[in-house]
Design an enzyme around this catalytic site. Structure first.
Site, short mmCIF file in Angstrom:
data_model
loop_
_atom_site.label_atom_id
_atom_site.label_comp_id
_atom_site.label_asym_id
_atom_site.label_seq_id
_atom_site.Cartn_x
_atom_site.Cartn_y
_atom_site.Cartn_z
N ASP A 15 0.72 -1.30 0.03
CA ASP A 15 -0.12 -0.04 -0.10
C ASP A 15 0.68 1.16 -0.03
O ASP A 15 0.53 2.34 0.53
CB ASP A 15 -0.98 -0.03 1.26
CG ASP A 15 -1.63 -1.26 1.50
OD1 ASP A 15 -2.21 -1.82 0.40
OD2 ASP A 15 -1.91 -1.68 2.27
N HIS A 51 -4.18 -2.21 -6.59
CA HIS A 51 -3.59 -0.91 -7.07
C HIS A 51 -4.62 -0.16 -7.45
O HIS A 51 -5.56 -0.41 -8.07
CB HIS A 51 -2.67 -1.25 -8.42
CG HIS A 51 -1.40 -1.79 -8.09
ND1 HIS A 51 -0.61 -2.45 -8.75
CD2 HIS A 51 -0.73 -2.01 -6.90
CE1 HIS A 51 0.71 -2.64 -8.42
NE2 HIS A 51 0.78 -2.62 -7.13
P1 IMP Z 1 -2.39 -12.86 2.08
O1 IMP Z 1 -1.27 -12.29 1.19
O2 IMP Z 1 -3.93 -12.57 1.55
O3 IMP Z 1 -2.26 -14.20 2.48
O4 IMP Z 1 -2.14 -11.93 3.34
C1 IMP Z 1 -1.14 -12.07 4.18
C2 IMP Z 1 -0.91 -10.79 4.70
O5 IMP Z 1 -0.32 -9.76 3.90
C3 IMP Z 1 -2.06 -9.96 5.56
O6 IMP Z 1 -1.63 -9.43 6.65
C4 IMP Z 1 -2.53 -8.94 4.44
O7 IMP Z 1 -3.26 -8.00 4.90
C5 IMP Z 1 -1.01 -8.45 3.81
N1 IMP Z 1 -1.14 -8.35 2.39
C6 IMP Z 1 -1.40 -8.89 1.44
N2 IMP Z 1 -1.58 -8.14 0.05
C7 IMP Z 1 -1.38 -7.07 0.57
C8 IMP Z 1 -1.46 -5.89 -0.12
O8 IMP Z 1 -1.59 -5.73 -1.48
N3 IMP Z 1 -1.19 -4.74 0.62
C9 IMP Z 1 -1.14 -4.68 1.92
N4 IMP Z 1 -1.04 -5.53 2.51
C10 IMP Z 1 -1.31 -6.85 2.01
MG MG Z 2 -2.23 -2.36 -2.17
#
Ligand code: IMP
Ligand code: MG
Length: 342
Positions: A15, A51
């Site tokens: 982010d 995004h």
């Molecule tokens: P997962 O990738 O859905 O398994 O999530 C694992 C961890 O990564 C969690 O804490 C999510 O909030 C974080 N996360 C996954 N993708 C993003 C992203 O694009 N932006 C911010 N946090 C992310």
């Molecule tokens: Mg993002």
């Protein structure tokens, strides 16, 4: 033949505004007016990314499709990515309705498929335990590494979306998530299941020697979506941090969840740049601190206060001049516009 490779990487917890930077870089042209990059490619993750892209006055939210499509550049979802076909087609249709040429979107034949069962498993357990994005990411990578996964080329995907051949020319690699969510470097198990660091971009099919610029993207404050003991719930009690969250619209593009906000941890940012070899650092959303009129960061483990933004910026610049070998340039960006000197 591969010419130059540039990489955009999240230097924090995701982010950071990578989409904006990638979109800007992808607009670069050659002297003949053609795009400089032959490909924009994603090397990790799946629809967990989000995004927000402002293109020709319209707002798009992409999750899996790389940002090259907005500039007429072939956009590749690499072999290290995982793809849910329903989510993919939904995004493709939204882009098509927005007038984007979706025939430019290609999935590497060896990308893995996220099945609906993976998503169910993620929702049933990990989403509450770890605050995942519920996109089936961990179960899909689990099956990939257990060697029981389904490859895109063996799925019932519309074959016209499969990449035919290898990448060549100039490539812009678009990172998803960020360094502190990397499976090897993050606060395990509060991480994602893929490699978010630039080393993994080589899985797209080029030598590490081809990498030229590594654009690290961060914000002037830190945010975290999902569970992480390093971002305790008490942060949600701090009125200044809550104000930053509100003014900065710190809500997930994929999940809609409120992100936890903390003051920039400069020690972590320097470490992030060092382990990933960032050459150009972009620090986004400086205007948000200005609006809230609070200027703080952690450095050397202590909280430093500044009276205004330029004082804080000068401090960050001075620390980077001595603290980080690979970084040649630190740029401060004010949303929504992007630094023009990239
Ligand atoms: P997962 O990738 O859905 O398994 O999530 C694992 C961890 O990564 C969690 O804490 C999510 O909030 C974080 N996360 C996954 N993708 C993003 C992203 O694009 N932006 C911010 N946090 C992310
Ligand atoms: Mg993002």
């Amino acid at each position: 033949m591969i010419n130059n490779v540039d990489i955009v990487v999240g230097a924090a917890w995701g982010d950071e505004g990578k989409g904006k930077v990638t979109h800007y870089l992808a607009s670069k042209k050659r002297q003949n007016g053609k795009p400089y990059y032959n490909f924009v490619a994603r090397w990790n993750g799946g629809s967990n990314a989000g995004h927000t892209i402002y293109h020709e006055g319209r707002k798009f939210a992409t999750h899996i499709v790389p940002s090259g499509v907005f500039h007429g550049i072939t956009s590749v979802i690499g072999p290290g990515c995982v793809v849910n076909l329903d989510a993919f087609y939904k995004e493709v249709n939204e882009l098509k309705e927005g007038g984007i040429d979706v025939s430019l979107i290609k999935i590497h034949p060896n990308a893995h498929i996220v099945t609906n069962e993976h998503i169910e498993q993620d929702k049933a357990k990990l989403a509450t335990q770890l605050g995942t994005t519920s996109q089936g990411i961990a179960p899909a990578y689990r099956d990939k590494y257990a060697r029981i996964g389904l490859l895109a080329k063996n799925s019932d995907i519309d074959k016209s979306y499969l990449l035919d051949g290898n990448l060549y020319g100039n490539i812009l690699c678009e990172g998803a998530q960020g360094i502190w969510l990397d499976i090897n470097y993050g606060n395990y198990p509060y991480v994602t299941s893929s490699e978010c660091l630039p080393y993994a971009a080589c899985s797209l099919g080029f030598s590490p020697k081809a990498i030229k610029n590594i654009y690290g993207v961060a914000k002037i404050y830190d945010t975290r979506s999902g569970e992480d003991p390093d971002f305790p719930a008490s942060l949600l009690q701090n009125p200044d941090l809550l104000a930053i969250a509100d003014v900065g619209k710190e809500y997930g593009v994929t999940t809609g969840r409120r992100r936890k906000v903390n003051w920039l941890n400069l020690d972590k940012l320097i470490q992030a740049c060092n382990i990933s070899g960032v050459t150009h650092l972009i620090i986004n959303k400086c205007d948000i601190l200005k609006e809230v009129n609070k200027y703080k960061l952690y450095y050397g483990g202590t909280l430093k206060h500044f009276t205004n933004l330029s004082e804080m910026i000068r401090y960050i610049e001075s620390v980077f001049r001595v603290g980080c070998g690979s970084v040649q340039q630190v740029m401060f960006s004010f949303s929504p516009e992007i630094v023009e000197s990239l």
